[in-house]
Design an enzyme around this catalytic site. Structure first.
Site, mmCIF file in Angstrom:
data_model
loop_
_atom_site.group_PDB
_atom_site.id
_atom_site.type_symbol
_atom_site.label_atom_id
_atom_site.label_comp_id
_atom_site.label_asym_id
_atom_site.label_seq_id
_atom_site.Cartn_x
_atom_site.Cartn_y
_atom_site.Cartn_z
ATOM 1 N N ASN A 254 -10.054 4.183 12.776
ATOM 2 C CA ASN A 254 -9.339 4.929 11.833
ATOM 3 C C ASN A 254 -10.268 6.194 10.849
ATOM 4 O O ASN A 254 -9.574 7.936 11.311
ATOM 5 C CB ASN A 254 -8.260 4.614 10.618
ATOM 6 C CG ASN A 254 -7.631 3.979 10.591
ATOM 7 O OD1 ASN A 254 -6.534 4.276 11.051
ATOM 8 N ND2 ASN A 254 -7.296 2.226 10.523
ATOM 9 N N ASN A 279 -5.542 -6.793 12.915
ATOM 10 C CA ASN A 279 -4.456 -6.016 13.004
ATOM 11 C C ASN A 279 -3.272 -6.442 13.860
ATOM 12 O O ASN A 279 -3.025 -7.343 14.555
ATOM 13 C CB ASN A 279 -4.330 -4.562 14.352
ATOM 14 C CG ASN A 279 -4.645 -4.279 15.776
ATOM 15 O OD1 ASN A 279 -4.893 -5.694 16.171
ATOM 16 N ND2 ASN A 279 -5.440 -3.456 15.942
ATOM 17 N N CYS A 340 -4.371 -1.485 3.390
ATOM 18 C CA CYS A 340 -4.617 -1.656 5.279
ATOM 19 C C CYS A 340 -4.598 -0.215 5.709
ATOM 20 O O CYS A 340 -4.993 0.632 5.144
ATOM 21 C CB CYS A 340 -4.367 -2.985 6.471
ATOM 22 S SG CYS A 340 -2.079 -2.778 5.615
ATOM 23 N N SER A 341 -3.857 -0.213 6.330
ATOM 24 C CA SER A 341 -3.365 0.477 7.461
ATOM 25 C C SER A 341 -2.614 2.016 6.840
ATOM 26 O O SER A 341 -2.802 2.886 6.041
ATOM 27 C CB SER A 341 -3.838 1.262 8.723
ATOM 28 O OG SER A 341 -4.723 0.520 9.867
ATOM 29 N N ASP A 342 -1.608 1.150 7.026
ATOM 30 C CA ASP A 342 -0.035 1.822 6.583
ATOM 31 C C ASP A 342 0.168 1.439 5.078
ATOM 32 O O ASP A 342 0.937 2.040 4.736
ATOM 33 C CB ASP A 342 0.819 1.965 7.447
ATOM 34 C CG ASP A 342 0.420 3.444 8.763
ATOM 35 O OD1 ASP A 342 0.331 4.383 8.379
ATOM 36 O OD2 ASP A 342 0.926 2.917 9.497
ATOM 37 N N GLY A 343 0.191 0.227 5.067
ATOM 38 C CA GLY A 343 0.331 -0.451 4.022
ATOM 39 C C GLY A 343 1.079 -1.264 4.401
ATOM 40 O O GLY A 343 1.725 -1.466 3.441
ATOM 41 N N ASP A 345 2.041 -4.350 6.531
ATOM 42 C CA ASP A 345 1.791 -4.736 7.229
ATOM 43 C C ASP A 345 1.762 -6.051 6.532
ATOM 44 O O ASP A 345 2.101 -7.025 5.536
ATOM 45 C CB ASP A 345 1.728 -4.631 8.828
ATOM 46 C CG ASP A 345 2.836 -4.492 9.315
ATOM 47 O OD1 ASP A 345 3.590 -5.080 9.522
ATOM 48 O OD2 ASP A 345 1.942 -3.077 10.310
#
Ligand SMILES: [Zn+2]
Ligand SMILES: [Zn+2]
Length: 665
Positions: A254, A279, A340-343, A345
Site C-alpha cells: 500500500n 486480506n 486496515c486498508s479501507d477500514g 472488512d
C-alpha cells in the site's frame, strides 16, 4: 434429482439480472423461503388460472411457465455458475441446467402457503418501522454513556465528505472543522477516525478509520492533531494504540501506492501495533479450501490436510486475538484507533469482536442486531460486493467476493462455544443471519453502505430482516443464557485447540454428520414441556376435547364426517405408538387422570427431536431441510411440526399445531 437436505453446504443461489421476475433483485434459489417470496406472484397466478378464477390470464400463463437463461450462482463463488431453465409447475419448481449437469426440484408446498403470501402482499410499513430503525445513534451512544468530550459532528451531512460512512459521526467536540476536514483528505476514501464504542468504566474508546495516504513520507498536520484530540477526549490518558490489522507485506504494498501506515514519530501520543490478519483474497481461498475439507474429503488424512492448508481456523484465531487485544486495552484505559486498508472488512471484524467481549448488551438478540447495524452496515461493509448480490459479472467483481461477514459470525460462534451462558442468542440466529446476508429476501443487507440503502429507499420498498427476526424470536433463544452473569468476557482461551470447525453452518445440509439432537434444542423443548406440564397441574385452561382424542380416548361421538381430521390425528397417534412406543406413556397417564379434565389437556410425552425428519401434519409432511431448521412441539398433541404448521393459541399463548388450534377454536 437433487433432494433438498442433500444439498451441499455452499448452497448455490441462482439469480438472473435482467428478468422482470422479481424486481431489482431477482433470484431463484434453493433457499425455499427466498424462492417463495420471489416467485409467489407466478404461483398464485397459476393457481388462479387452474382453479378457473382467472380465465383471461391463460395466455399470459403460457409465457411464464418457463424462465430460461437463469444463472445458478454459487453463493461463495466456489464453483462456476450454471446456466439453465426454471420450470414453474403446479406441484414443483424445477431448475434444470442446460448441459444437464444439475437438476433441482422444490415442492411448491415447501415454498409458501397462501396465507403467508397474503401477509407478504399486505406488509404493514408501520409495523416494519422498528426493524428499519434498529440503530439510533443518539440512543446507542446514550446507552454507551459517551462523555461530553464527544459529540455529533455535521461534517458528513449529505455524505459530502465520505460516501461510505454514516451521515452522522461522533468526533471529539474539541476538533475544529478545519482539523476534521483536513483529516478526511489524509485518509483513504475520506474515512477519518470516528467513534464507534465508548467503554464507560474507563472512558477509553474505539475509533475506526481507513489507512492514511502517507506514501513514503507524507504528513498531515490536521490528522496528527485529530489523533491528539482523540487521546485527550479519553478520560484516562492521552496515549492511544493505533492498530493496523494488516500483515507488514500488505502495508508495504500500500505504501508503494501512496497509502500505507502512520509514522509513530509524527504523532505525539501514538503506539503503533500491527496484527497479521490476511486480506479478502486470502480469506476467499481459505474458505474454499475449508468447504472442500468439510464436504468433499473422504479420508481423515485428507480432511486434516485440507483443513490445515485452508488456514481458516488460523485466520479466525487471529481476528479473535486482535479483538481481545482491543478489549484488554480499553479495560486498562487505553483508547484504540483501528484500521486496515479501507477500514470496512478487517476493521469491522475486530472492532465488533472487541465490543462483543466488552459489552453484554451486544450479546443479546437485540444488541447483536445493533452491533451489526453499526459496525457492519453503517460503517460501510460492502455487502453487495462481498456477497455478490447481483452475481459477479466480471473478473473485477469476482475479486470483490469474500466471506468476511461469515468469518465474523464464525468468530462469534467460537466465543459462544467458550462462553455458552453469556449469549442470549443461539447459533441458529447466526446461521439465519448468514443466510439472509446472501438471500436478498430482506432489504437489510442490500447495498454497500448507508448511502446506497437511502438512495434505494429500501426502508419503504423492502422488509427489514430484524422485523422478521422479531417475529420468531423464540427460535433464537439460548436456554443456557444467564443475563448479566459477567460484563466482560475475560480470559478467553486462544490456544490452538480452543478453535473448532463450525459444522452446523458448513455442513447444515449434510445428512448424518450433525448430531440428531442438539443439546440446546433438546433443553429448550424440555423447558417448554415442563412449563406446559406445570400449567396443566396448576389447572389453568379448560379445553379438553382435543386431548381426549389425541390421548387415545375412544368416543363414538367423534366418529363423524366433521371430525375427520380428528380421526386422522388419532390414527397417526396410534401408528406412532405402535412403531416407537412414543405415545404409550400418554395413554397410561391420561387414563389415570381420566377424571380430572384440566390435567389431561397437555400431553405428558412429547415426540423426541431425534429422527424428527418431517412435519407431523398430514397436509404438510414437509421435510426439515437442514439440521438447524426449527422443529416445534405442539403443546396440545406433543408432536413435532414445522414453523408454518404451528400457530400461537390466542387464548392460552401457547404454541399449538394448526389441527389442534382448529379444534379448540
Ligand atoms: Zn397439536
Ligand atoms: Zn408443516
Amino acid at each position: 434429482m437433487v433432494r433438498l437436505r442433500r444439498t451441499p453446504a455452499h448452497v448455490p443461489a441462482a439469480r438472473r439480472k435482467t428478468d422482470d421476475l422479481s424486481g431489482t433483485y431477482p433470484a431463484y434459489t434453493e433457499d425455499i423461503t427466498v424462492a417463495g417470496s420471489l416467485l409467489k406472484d407466478r404461483l398464485s397466478l397459476i393457481v388462479d388460472t387452474i382453479t378457473g378464477r382467472d380465465e383471461e390470464r391463460k395466455f399470459e400463463l403460457a409465457h411464464c411457465l418457463n424462465v430460461d437463461k437463469v444463472q445458478l450462482v454459487n453463493r461463495f463463488g466456489a464453483e462456476p455458475n450454471i446456466v439453465g431453465t426454471v420450470h414453474v409447475t403446479t406441484t414443483h419448481l424445477i431448475f434444470r441446467a442446460d448441459d444437464g449437469s444439475k437438476e433441482i426440484w422444490i415442492a411448491n408446498g415447501l415454498i409458501e402457503n397462501r396465507n403467508e403470501l397474503l401477509a407478504f402482499e399486505n406488509r404493514d410499513l408501520i409495523e416494519d418501522l422498528p426493524g428499519w430503525s434498529r440503530l439510533d445513534w443518539d440512543i446507542e451512544f446514550g446507552r454507551q454513556g459517551v462523555s461530553d468530550a464527544w459529540g455529533c459532528n455535521k461534517i458528513n451531512l449529505g455524505y459530502q465528505n465520505c460516501d461510505t460512512y454514516p451521515e452522522r459521526l461522533w468526533l471529539p467536540t474539541s476538533a475544529s472543522a478545519n482539523v476534521v476536514v483536513g483529516s478526511t483528505k489524509f485518509r483513504s476514501r475520506g474515512r477519518l477516525p470516528a467513534l464507534t464504542y465508548f467503554y464507560r468504566p474507563t472512558g477509553a474508546v474505539i475509533c475506526r478509520c481507513a489507512q492514511p495516504l502517507t506514501g513514503f513520507s507524507a504528513r498531515n498536520v490536521e490528522d496528527e492533531k485529530l489523533m491528539e484530540l482523540i487521546g485527550k477526549a479519553s478520560s484516562t490518558g492521552e496515549v492511544l494504540y493505533m492498530i493496523d490489522t494488516r500483515p507488514k507485506i500488505n502495508q508495504m504494498v500500500n505504501k508503494a501506492q501512496g497509502k500505507g501506515y502512520e509514522d509513530e514519530r509524527n504523532y505525539t501520543n501514538m503506539r503503533l501495533v500491527t496484527f497479521d490478519i490476511d486480506n479478502i483474497h486470502v480469506m476467499r481461498q481459505s474458505q474454499q479450501k475449508l468447504l472442500e475439507a468439510v464436504t468433499k474429503t473422504t479420508s481423515i488424512t485428507d480432511y486434516i490436510k485440507t483443513l490445515d492448508s485452508s488456514g481458516w481456523l488460523k485466520h479466525v484465531r487471529s481476528i479473535i486475538e486482535c479483538g481481545i487485544f482491543i478489549a484488554d486495552a480499553l479495560i486498562k484505559g487505553m483508547s484504540c484507533v483501528v484500521h486496515c486498508s479501507d477500514g470496512w472488512d478487517r476493521t469491522s471484524q475486530v472492532v465488533a469482536v472487541a465490543q462483543l467481549i466488552l459489552d453484554p448488551f451486544y450479546r443479546t438478540i437485540h444488541g447483536f442486531q445493533v452491533l451489526v447495524e453499526k459496525d457492519w452496515l453503517a460503517f460501510g461493509h460492502k455487502f453487495d460486493d462481498r456477497c455478490a448480490h447481483l452475481g459477479a459479472q466480471n473478473d473485477e467483481a469476482l475479486k470483490e467476493i469474500s466471506p468476511v461477514f461469515t468469518q465474523f459470525l464464525d468468530c462469534v460462534w467460537q466465543l459462544m462455544q467458550q462462553r455458552p451462558m453469556d449469549f442470549q442468542f443461539n447459533e441458529r440466529c447466526l446461521i439465519e443471519m448468514h443466510e439472509h446476508a446472501y438471500s436478498c429476501q430482506f432489504g437489510t443487507f442490500i447495498g454497500n453502505c448507508e448511502k446506497d440503502r437511502k438512495d434505494l429507499n429500501l426502508s419503504k420498498r423492502t422488509k427489514s430482516l430484524w422485523t422478521y427476526f422479531n417475529s420468531k424470536q423464540d427460535d433464537y433463544l439460548n436456554p443456557f443464557y444467564k443475563p448479566n452473569r459477567v460484563s466482560c468476557l475475560v480470559n478467553l482461551d486462544t490456544r490452538a485447540a480452543a478453535f473448532s470447525v463450525w459444522h452446523s453452518l458448513y455442513n447444515r445440509f449434510d445428512d448424518g454428520l450433525l448430531p440428531k439432537e442438539n443439546l440446546s434444542e433438546t433443553t429448550m423443548s424440555a423447558i417448554a414441556h415442563r412449563i406446559a406440564e406445570l400449567k396443566g397441574l396448576c389447572g389453568r385452561g379448560s379445553s379438553v376435547s382435543t386431548s381426549m382424542v389425541d390421548s387415545g380416548h375412544d368416543s363414538s361421538g367423534t366418529n363423524s364426517e366433521a371430525a375427520g381430521d380428528l380421526e386422522d390425528g388419532k390414527l397417526t397417534n396410534r401408528l406412532l405408538s405402535q412403531e416407537s412406543g412414543v405415545y404409550e406413556q400418554t395413554h397410561q397417564s391420561s387414563g389415570v387422570l381420566k377424571e380430572d379434565e384440566d390435567l389431561i389437556r397437555f400431553n405428558v410425552r412429547w415426540q423426541p427431536l431425534r429422527n424428527a425428519r418431517r412435519c407431523a401434519s398430514q397436509q404438510c409432511l414437509a421435510e426439515f431441510p437442514s439440521a438447524v431448521d426449527r422443529r416445534i412441539h405442539c403443546f396440545t398433541c406433543g408432536r413435532i411440526y414445522c414453523r408454518r404448521c404451528i400457530k400461537m393459541c390466542d387464548v392460552r399463548r401457547e404454541l399449538v399445531c394448526v389441527g389442534c388450534k382448529r379444534e379448540t377454536a
